[in-house]
Write a protein that holds these residues in place. Structure first.
Motif, PDB file in Angstrom:
ATOM      1  N   ARG A   1     -18.437   2.089 -28.368  1.00  9.59           N
ATOM      2  CA  ARG A   1     -17.122   1.648 -27.920  1.00  9.59           C
ATOM      3  C   ARG A   1     -17.182   1.094 -26.497  1.00  9.59           C
ATOM      4  NH1 ARG A   1     -15.809   5.883 -31.365  1.00  9.59           N
ATOM      5  NH2 ARG A   1     -13.897   5.597 -32.595  1.00  9.59           N
ATOM      6  N   LEU A   2     -16.469  -0.001 -26.289  1.00 11.93           N
ATOM      7  CA  LEU A   2     -16.207  -0.503 -24.937  1.00 11.93           C
ATOM      8  C   LEU A   2     -14.791  -0.103 -24.571  1.00 11.93           C
ATOM      9  CD1 LEU A   2     -17.698  -4.123 -24.819  1.00 11.93           C
ATOM     10  CD2 LEU A   2     -18.309  -2.212 -23.334  1.00 11.93           C
ATOM     11  N   TYR A   3     -14.663   0.707 -23.529  1.00  7.82           N
ATOM     12  CA  TYR A   3     -13.347   1.175 -23.117  1.00  7.82           C
ATOM     13  C   TYR A   3     -12.649   0.208 -22.158  1.00  7.82           C
ATOM     14  CZ  TYR A   3     -15.016   5.658 -24.979  1.00  7.82           C
ATOM     15  OH  TYR A   3     -15.502   6.648 -25.797  1.00  7.82           O
ATOM     16  N   LEU A   4     -13.432  -0.615 -21.472  1.00  8.70           N
ATOM     17  CA  LEU A   4     -12.862  -1.617 -20.559  1.00  8.70           C
ATOM     18  C   LEU A   4     -13.337  -2.992 -20.994  1.00  8.70           C
ATOM     19  CD1 LEU A   4     -13.500   0.032 -17.045  1.00  8.70           C
ATOM     20  CD2 LEU A   4     -11.454   0.193 -18.465  1.00  8.70           C
ATOM     21  N   ASP A   5     -12.422  -3.976 -20.967  1.00 13.90           N
ATOM     22  CA  ASP A   5     -12.845  -5.333 -21.305  1.00 13.90           C
ATOM     23  C   ASP A   5     -13.366  -6.047 -20.059  1.00 13.90           C
ATOM     24  OD1 ASP A   5     -10.596  -6.189 -19.829  1.00 13.90           O
ATOM     25  OD2 ASP A   5      -9.377  -6.436 -21.636  1.00 13.90           O
ATOM     26  N   ALA A   6     -13.933  -7.227 -20.266  1.00 15.67           N
ATOM     27  CA  ALA A   6     -14.579  -7.962 -19.175  1.00 15.67           C
ATOM     28  C   ALA A   6     -13.613  -8.271 -18.047  1.00 15.67           C
ATOM     29  CB  ALA A   6     -15.198  -9.246 -19.724  1.00 15.67           C
ATOM     30  N   ALA A   7     -12.370  -8.616 -18.393  1.00 15.08           N
ATOM     31  CA  ALA A   7     -11.390  -8.969 -17.364  1.00 15.08           C
ATOM     32  C   ALA A   7     -11.047  -7.773 -16.482  1.00 15.08           C
ATOM     33  CB  ALA A   7     -10.123  -9.516 -18.016  1.00 15.08           C
ATOM     34  N   THR A   8     -10.927  -6.584 -17.090  1.00 19.64           N
ATOM     35  CA  THR A   8     -10.600  -5.374 -16.320  1.00 19.64           C
ATOM     36  C   THR A   8     -11.751  -4.983 -15.407  1.00 19.64           C
ATOM     37  OG1 THR A   8      -9.186  -4.615 -18.134  1.00 19.64           O
ATOM     38  CG2 THR A   8      -9.884  -2.969 -16.510  1.00 19.64           C
ATOM     39  N   ILE A   9     -12.965  -5.087 -15.919  1.00 23.84           N
ATOM     40  CA  ILE A   9     -14.148  -4.759 -15.104  1.00 23.84           C
ATOM     41  C   ILE A   9     -14.217  -5.690 -13.893  1.00 23.84           C
ATOM     42  CG2 ILE A   9     -16.672  -4.714 -15.067  1.00 23.84           C
ATOM     43  CD1 ILE A   9     -16.492  -4.060 -18.121  1.00 23.84           C
ATOM     44  N   ARG A  10     -14.065  -6.972 -14.145  1.00 25.70           N
ATOM     45  CA  ARG A  10     -14.169  -7.952 -13.065  1.00 25.70           C
ATOM     46  C   ARG A  10     -13.046  -7.768 -12.047  1.00 25.70           C
ATOM     47  NH1 ARG A  10     -15.077 -14.485 -13.823  1.00 25.70           N
ATOM     48  NH2 ARG A  10     -14.753 -15.068 -11.633  1.00 25.70           N
ATOM     49  N   ALA A  11     -11.829  -7.485 -12.526  1.00 25.98           N
ATOM     50  CA  ALA A  11     -10.701  -7.302 -11.616  1.00 25.98           C
ATOM     51  C   ALA A  11     -10.914  -6.090 -10.715  1.00 25.98           C
ATOM     52  CB  ALA A  11      -9.405  -7.161 -12.405  1.00 25.98           C
ATOM     53  N   HIS A  12     -11.413  -5.002 -11.290  1.00 26.08           N
ATOM     54  CA  HIS A  12     -11.650  -3.796 -10.497  1.00 26.08           C
ATOM     55  C   HIS A  12     -12.708  -4.054  -9.431  1.00 26.08           C
ATOM     56  CE1 HIS A  12     -11.950   0.509  -9.654  1.00 26.08           C
ATOM     57  NE2 HIS A  12     -13.271   0.368  -9.701  1.00 26.08           N
ATOM     58  N   LEU A  13     -13.770  -4.694  -9.830  1.00 25.31           N
ATOM     59  CA  LEU A  13     -14.854  -4.975  -8.891  1.00 25.31           C
ATOM     60  C   LEU A  13     -14.393  -5.920  -7.782  1.00 25.31           C
ATOM     61  CD1 LEU A  13     -17.870  -4.229  -8.615  1.00 25.31           C
ATOM     62  CD2 LEU A  13     -18.392  -6.352  -9.793  1.00 25.31           C
ATOM     63  N   ALA A  14     -13.621  -6.932  -8.142  1.00 28.70           N
ATOM     64  CA  ALA A  14     -13.118  -7.881  -7.144  1.00 28.70           C
ATOM     65  C   ALA A  14     -12.150  -7.212  -6.187  1.00 28.70           C
ATOM     66  CB  ALA A  14     -12.451  -9.061  -7.842  1.00 28.70           C
ATOM     67  N   ALA A  15     -11.271  -6.346  -6.726  1.00 28.25           N
ATOM     68  CA  ALA A  15     -10.291  -5.654  -5.891  1.00 28.25           C
ATOM     69  C   ALA A  15     -10.984  -4.743  -4.889  1.00 28.25           C
ATOM     70  CB  ALA A  15      -9.335  -4.856  -6.769  1.00 28.25           C
ATOM     71  N   CYS A  16     -11.947  -3.968  -5.352  1.00 29.47           N
ATOM     72  CA  CYS A  16     -12.652  -3.050  -4.451  1.00 29.47           C
ATOM     73  C   CYS A  16     -13.478  -3.810  -3.420  1.00 29.47           C
ATOM     74  CB  CYS A  16     -13.535  -2.102  -5.257  1.00 29.47           C
ATOM     75  SG  CYS A  16     -12.606  -0.885  -6.224  1.00 29.47           S
ATOM     76  N   THR A  17     -14.097  -4.911  -3.835  1.00 30.34           N
ATOM     77  CA  THR A  17     -14.871  -5.709  -2.892  1.00 30.34           C
ATOM     78  C   THR A  17     -13.967  -6.280  -1.810  1.00 30.34           C
ATOM     79  OG1 THR A  17     -16.492  -6.276  -4.597  1.00 30.34           O
ATOM     80  CG2 THR A  17     -16.390  -7.715  -2.667  1.00 30.34           C
ATOM     81  N   SER A  18     -12.805  -6.784  -2.200  1.00 25.56           N
ATOM     82  CA  SER A  18     -11.866  -7.338  -1.226  1.00 25.56           C
ATOM     83  C   SER A  18     -11.387  -6.274  -0.241  1.00 25.56           C
ATOM     84  CB  SER A  18     -10.677  -7.950  -1.957  1.00 25.56           C
ATOM     85  OG  SER A  18      -9.724  -8.455  -1.052  1.00 25.56           O
ATOM     86  N   ALA A  19     -11.193  -5.046  -0.756  1.00 24.55           N
ATOM     87  CA  ALA A  19     -10.711  -3.950   0.091  1.00 24.55           C
ATOM     88  C   ALA A  19     -11.855  -3.229   0.800  1.00 24.55           C
ATOM     89  CB  ALA A  19      -9.926  -2.952  -0.751  1.00 24.55           C
ATOM     90  N   ARG A  20     -13.098  -3.662   0.568  1.00 27.42           N
ATOM     91  CA  ARG A  20     -14.300  -3.039   1.133  1.00 27.42           C
ATOM     92  C   ARG A  20     -14.383  -1.553   0.761  1.00 27.42           C
ATOM     93  NH1 ARG A  20     -17.091  -6.220   4.563  1.00 27.42           N
ATOM     94  NH2 ARG A  20     -18.172  -4.436   5.489  1.00 27.42           N
TER      95      ARG A  20
END
Length: 535
Positions: free
Chosen positions: A293-312
């Motif tokens: 099972r994949l619990y997170l789709d590609a868009a959610t993974i990318r959004a989380h990573l981008a958000a955290c990177t932006s917020a350092r």
């Protein structure tokens, strides 16, 4: 008013230090290592120091466990441990006996492993028969599925529409999360506190001075997480919260609300091999109808990573199967293309478990400073031609898992932990497992393994001063004193670091990690000047 700095001079020992591989003495002033070397110059340089005679003890940086579930591990210590059950009949006998002798609101057990049994896991009706009327929650060893009694299922609400629901057998995915939440609600504050103390005391007794708690909404809940971060215990706790966010503002808000140090840990992209929930490109060998099972789709993974990177903010994901790994590695590359590689690397994002990482994927992780937080005892427990991995995936696919050597060869930073209660937090057996991998060529040198459990673990926790996890001058005084046999400089038979066996490389020796050797015995550990354990 000024205070005089207090210095302790340790002499007559064997000090693990990169700057002085033959050191026998170490000076510590106000919680910091200030000098390492030989006894005689140490005494001359520190004439007023308090002398501590080590009497031949081995002194090394103390261990850090980069992936634990503290309360769950404590519950396995204080409650019903099912790790050595021999089959369904044995499990049911133990559950019935425990239920008769304990009046807890929830009978909480952990550790059964049906891949070692001659029979299938018991069903709900069998559980009800041995513990009538009781709420019973029994997690599989990987903690990604559980057997639950009818009363506990009723407390969890309507499960029938949830992913992973089974009317009689173990529940997985969302159904398991709902059942776990119901079981968790039945624990009293006193039970949680006793479990946390038992877990941290146990870790301290094995040379661990800091742990990374991997919490989240579907794991132990916010109450347990915040209670743990407030506990006054000499073992330091760094908290990771596994909740996906979609913007830098959301990331900052969740971090503030939880008190977490990062938004990762067990942010589940998939599940586990043993529960058939790790996400695969091709089906399981023993269940051709199942890809996990994949619990997170590609868009959610990318959004989380981008958000955290932006917020350092340090982000991370739980990835085990190759489909989950590919989804996250693709997202890392995409975010790096948008935000820039240096911005991603500055955060020190993490992959937890990372069992299916290929060499090419590891090169991408190395390029963007992503850390792999891995568990060597997984291979020791489930690897090999006839282990659980081979049963689930086939021998060829299983042999490619947890390839520490290939990952390390790319420059990707390794950090080691236990995933307690999945495996016990026992650092020396863990290092031995990393060196003696079941797949020839996948093990690493003792020196590299030790670094992953000390210096690499501090780096995984955001400490990048180059000193933490060492006993070099300027390092925090986080150390452990061990009784051990001869110290050796060795490497695995198949190694990418064979040069380190040359005495001219000035590599510090370590206890012998050959198969069958005894573990060192902890005498004392100190973390930043505070005693963590004393025998």
């Amino acid at each position: 008013m000024t205070t005089t700095a207090r210095t302790q001079l340790f002499v007559g020992g064997r000090i693990y230090s990169a700057t002085a591989p033959d050191a026998t003495a170490m000076a510590v002033t106000d919680g910091q290592v200030v000098w390492v070397g030989q006894d005689r110059p140490g005494r001359a340089l520190h004439p007023d120091a308090e002398i501590v005679d080590l009497a031949g003890l081995f002194v090394a940086p103390a261990f850090v466990d980069t992936h634990v579930h503290t309360t769950a591990y404590g519950l396995s210590l204080t409650g019903l441990d099912l790790s050595d059950t021999t089959g369904a009949t044995d499990l049911l006998r133990r559950v019935g006996e425990y239920a008769r002798n304990h009046d807890d609101a929830v009978v909480w057990g952990h550790g059964w492993d049906d891949t070692r049994w001659p029979d299938a896991a018991p069903d709900t009706a069998e559980l009800d028969a041995v513990a009538p009327g009781r709420a019973v929650y029994l997690t599989r060893v990987d903690a990604h599925s559980a057997i639950a009694s009818t009363p506990l299922r009723a407390l969890a609400g309507n499960l029938t529409d949830l992913d992973g629901y089974s009317p009689h057998g173990p529940v997985t995915a969302a159904a398991h999360h709902a059942v776990r939440a119901a079981a968790r609600a039945g624990l009293s504050a006193g039970q949680r506190a006793a479990a946390r103390t038992a877990a941290l005391d146990d870790m301290a007794a094995h040379g661990i001075v800091a742990v990374h708690e991997c919490g989240g909404p579907d794991i132990a809940g916010l109450d347990d997480f915040t209670e743990l971060l407030r506990v006054d215990h000499p073992v330091e706790v760094r908290g990771y919260w596994g909740q996906a966010v979609s913007s830098a503002e959301d990331a900052a808000a969740v971090l503030a609300a939880t008190g977490a140090h990062g938004l990762g840990g067990d942010l589940f992209v998939d599940g586990a091999f043993g529960s058939h929930t790790a996400a695969l490109h091709t089906p399981y060998r023993d269940r051709p109808d199942c890809h996990g099972r994949l619990y997170l789709d590609a868009a959610t993974i990318r959004a989380h990573l981008a958000a955290c990177t932006s917020a350092r903010i340090q982000a991370g994901f739980h990835v085990i199967g190759e489909a989950a790994t590919a989804a996250v590695v693709d997202a890392i590359a995409a975010v790096a293309a948008d935000a820039g590689g240096p911005a991603v690397a500055a955060c020190g994002h993490r992959l937890e478990h990372a069992e299916s990482v290929t060499a090419e994927q590891a090169r991408i992780l190395a390029r963007y400073g992503v850390i792999t937080s891995m568990q060597p005892m997984f291979d020791a427990r489930w690897g090999g031609d006839d282990g659980m991995y081979a049963v689930r995936l086939g021998a060829d696919r299983a042999a490619a898992l947890n390839d520490f050597a290939a990952i390390a060869a790319t420059g990707t930073s390794l950090a080691f932990g236990s995933d307690a209660p999945v495996t016990a937090p026992r650092p020396w057996p863990m290092l031995r497992a990393a060196v003696h991998h079941r797949t020839p060529g996948s093990g690493i040198s003792p020196r590299a393994a030790f670094a992953a459990a000390t210096r690499g673990a501090w780096r995984a926790g955001g400490v990048r001063d180059g000193a933490a996890g060492t006993l070099d001058p300027g390092a925090p005084a986080s150390y452990a004193l061990w009784e051990t046999g001869d110290l050796v400089i060795s490497a695995p038979q198949d190694t990418v670091q064979r040069w380190s066996t040359d005495p001219r490389s000035r590599v510090s020796p370590l206890p012998d990690l050959s198969a069958g050797t005894d573990d060192p015995v902890l005498v004392r550990s100190v973390h930043r000047g505070r005693v963590v354990y004393a025998r």
